[in-house]
Design an enzyme around this catalytic site. Structure first.
Site, PDB file in Angstrom:
ATOM      1  N   ASP A 166       0.816  -1.220   0.000  1.00 30.25           N
ATOM      2  CA  ASP A 166       0.000   0.000   0.000  1.00 30.25           C
ATOM      3  C   ASP A 166       0.849   1.269   0.000  1.00 30.25           C
ATOM      4  O   ASP A 166       0.481   2.270  -0.634  1.00 30.25           O
ATOM      5  CB  ASP A 166      -1.013   0.008   1.153  1.00 30.25           C
ATOM      6  CG  ASP A 166      -0.419  -0.304   2.513  1.00 30.25           C
ATOM      7  OD1 ASP A 166       0.830  -0.333   2.648  1.00 30.25           O
ATOM      8  OD2 ASP A 166      -1.196  -0.534   3.465  1.00 30.25           O
ATOM      9  N   ASN A 191       9.265   4.257   9.566  1.00 26.51           N
ATOM     10  CA  ASN A 191       7.884   4.150  10.044  1.00 26.51           C
ATOM     11  C   ASN A 191       7.772   4.894  11.377  1.00 26.51           C
ATOM     12  O   ASN A 191       8.498   4.595  12.324  1.00 26.51           O
ATOM     13  CB  ASN A 191       7.505   2.682  10.214  1.00 26.51           C
ATOM     14  CG  ASN A 191       6.017   2.486  10.399  1.00 26.51           C
ATOM     15  OD1 ASN A 191       5.268   3.448  10.510  1.00 26.51           O
ATOM     16  ND2 ASN A 191       5.583   1.246  10.435  1.00 26.51           N
ATOM     17  N   GLY A 244      -4.858  10.152   4.236  1.00 26.92           N
ATOM     18  CA  GLY A 244      -5.975  10.746   4.965  1.00 26.92           C
ATOM     19  C   GLY A 244      -5.576  11.788   5.984  1.00 26.92           C
ATOM     20  O   GLY A 244      -6.349  12.702   6.285  1.00 26.92           O
TER      21      GLY A 244
END
Length: 478
Positions: free
Chosen positions: A241, A301, A414
């Site tokens: 993704d 991350n 988002g």
């Protein structure tokens, strides 16, 4: 005008999945959510599994809805989180449901793996940081716990490859998803034989690797009949993704740009020609993964909006819900007062599990000699401000590793709907922020499908995305 091309992006996250319809009219891509569903792991026998058949069922419901709404569909592609996989036997059957990356079966064997292949050597050979959730740790544990798999399993398929197989009957290993595994040679298009040999892992389990944007087949005839559809092509796109999200970035100049894929988790990085496998990169905590095309993703991350989401969940359970819009307004209101928000480390273990985040923020501030936030508005601003500072620190590390001054940061996903977070990031980094697209993974998934079909050239993808979404720019406050 040419007839529109209708494509499906199956975008799976670790808590929910979506079937997104992408319509390409020859000029731009329009994406629309057709079907959303929960993706909850299942606890059984002391282990944690993904409910693959339920996910597959939900994907089929999405296809039905899309076909009913749009008519003919040309192709589909799946993108998911990394590291997890399932085993297929010689008869083409799934042996059992894939384990969840948080399953604890790796606990007893991780130390043995590290003694055979120390973390610094793993990084040198694969470009991946060592972590117990990585595919290499999971596979090593599986073969120790269930040695019968060596005889019974014919191949292992990473999650998007597994769903492509269920749709098409064709099993391949797509490069971007396998680049998260800790099993591929750094910068190469095949497995690291040195890793496999040192750990005693059979290379035969790894299918033929294919690049992102490969048409691997069509939906099986039985599925076509079940769903009332035609022969939809199945495309192994940028199946990780984050790879799909990065494929959607409308760079102005990639050479001096970094990216932040911002959501529950934040991936901060930049594209490089080759993997960066220096000692400093490992010490900073960066990893290397494949991009769509031939470049490399050097990234870290970082805990993203998870801390805020968990805070909101706690408030809601206490009968004091705060919506995303309300949270943004509260943070804006206290930001205008020049409130000096404390800074927490979002990656501190204190914030890694569900629980009372405001209480943990207070404990962190007390431990580090800072005045804790007291009101909801102060807590929200503390979280957003701390994320921005974390992003800024990571961007400085990228500059040190690359020797390149980063002039612009592209934020996608988002999280960019939080305008204050974008502005705080511009202020903390001192860089221009270009925000968009929001639906980065879905748009990137669709764009890669279009290149696989020959409808769009690879070199045109960035411009296509820029025409297909609204971009917003933020500049550091003077």
């Amino acid at each position: 005008m040419n007839e529109a091309i209708n494509l499906l992006a199956m975008d799976l996250g670790a808590s929910s999945g979506r079937v997104m319809l992408g319509v390409y009219d020859g000029e731009s891509i329009h994406v629309e959510e057709i079907h959303r569903f929960a993706n909850q792991p299942v606890q059984a026998g002391g282990h944690l599994y993904w409910d693959v058949l339920r996910i597959f069922h939900e994907m089929k419901q999405g296809i039905r809805k899309a076909a009913k709404a749009q008519g003919s569909l040309t192709a589909l592609s799946v993108d998911t989180w990394g590291v997890d996989y399932g085993f297929i036997d010689s008869q083409g059957q799934l042996l059992y449901s894939p384990h969840h990356y948080r399953d604890q079966r790796t606990a007893d064997s991780a130390g043995i793996l590290d003694s055979l292949l120390p973390p610094e050597e793993q990084f040198r050979l694969t470009g991946n940081q060592s972590a117990r959730i990585n595919t290499v740790y999971q596979l090593f544990a599986d073969l120790r716990i269930s040695p019968w798999l060596r005889e019974t399993a014919d191949k292992m398929l990473m999650m998007p490859d597994l769903f492509h197989y269920l749709f098409s009957g064709v099993g391949v290993a797509e490069q971007t998803i396998w680049s998260t595994s800790g099993l591929l040679a750094a910068g190469e298009t095949g497995p690291s034989l040195e890793v496999l040999n040192k750990l005693g892992l059979p290379v035969e389990l790894i299918p033929a690797l294919v690049p992102a944007g490969t048409v691997i087949g069509s939906v099986l005839p039985a599925l076509q009949e079940e769903l009332g559809i035609g022969p939809i092509k199945v495309i192994a796109g940028a199946s990780h993704d984050t790879a799909s999200a990065v494929a959607s970035i409308p760079y102005i100049s990639k050479a001096d740009a970094a990216f932040i894929s911002c959501g529950t988790w934040s991936l901060v990085g930049m594209e490089t020609e080759q993997p960066v496998i220096t000692d400093l990169a490992r010490e900073y905590g960066f990893t290397n993964e494949s991009c769509y095309g031939s470049s490399n993703r050097l990234l870290k991350n970082i805990t993203g909006l998870w801390i805020l989401q968990e805070t909101q969940r706690g408030w809601a359970e206490a009968g004091e819900p705060v919506s995303h819009h309300e949270a943004a307004m509260l943070a804006q209101s206290v930001h205008r007062t020049a409130y000096a928000a404390p800074v927490i480390d979002p990656n501190d273990d204190l914030f890694s599990t569900p629980g009372d985040m405001p209480g943990r923020i207070e404990a962190y501030c007390t431990r580090t000699g800072q005045t804790p936030p007291r009101t909801k508005a102060e807590i929200i601003l503390t979280i957003l401000n701390s994320l921005a500072f974390s992003y800024a620190e990571t961007v400085k590390e990228l500059e040190a590793l690359s020797g390149q001054i980063i002039r612009r940061i592209h934020m996608v996903g988002g999280g960019i709907q939080n305008v204050l977070l974008c502005q705080l990031t511009a202020d903390a980094t001192g860089k221009e922020i270009v925000a968009g697209p929001v639906e980065a993974s879905a748009i990137g998934n669709i764009a890669v499908q279009l290149t696989a079909l020959g409808a769009v050239q690879k070199a045109e993808v960035r411009d296509l995305v820029a025409r297909s979404c609204t971009l917003s720019s933020y500049y550091p406050a003077l």
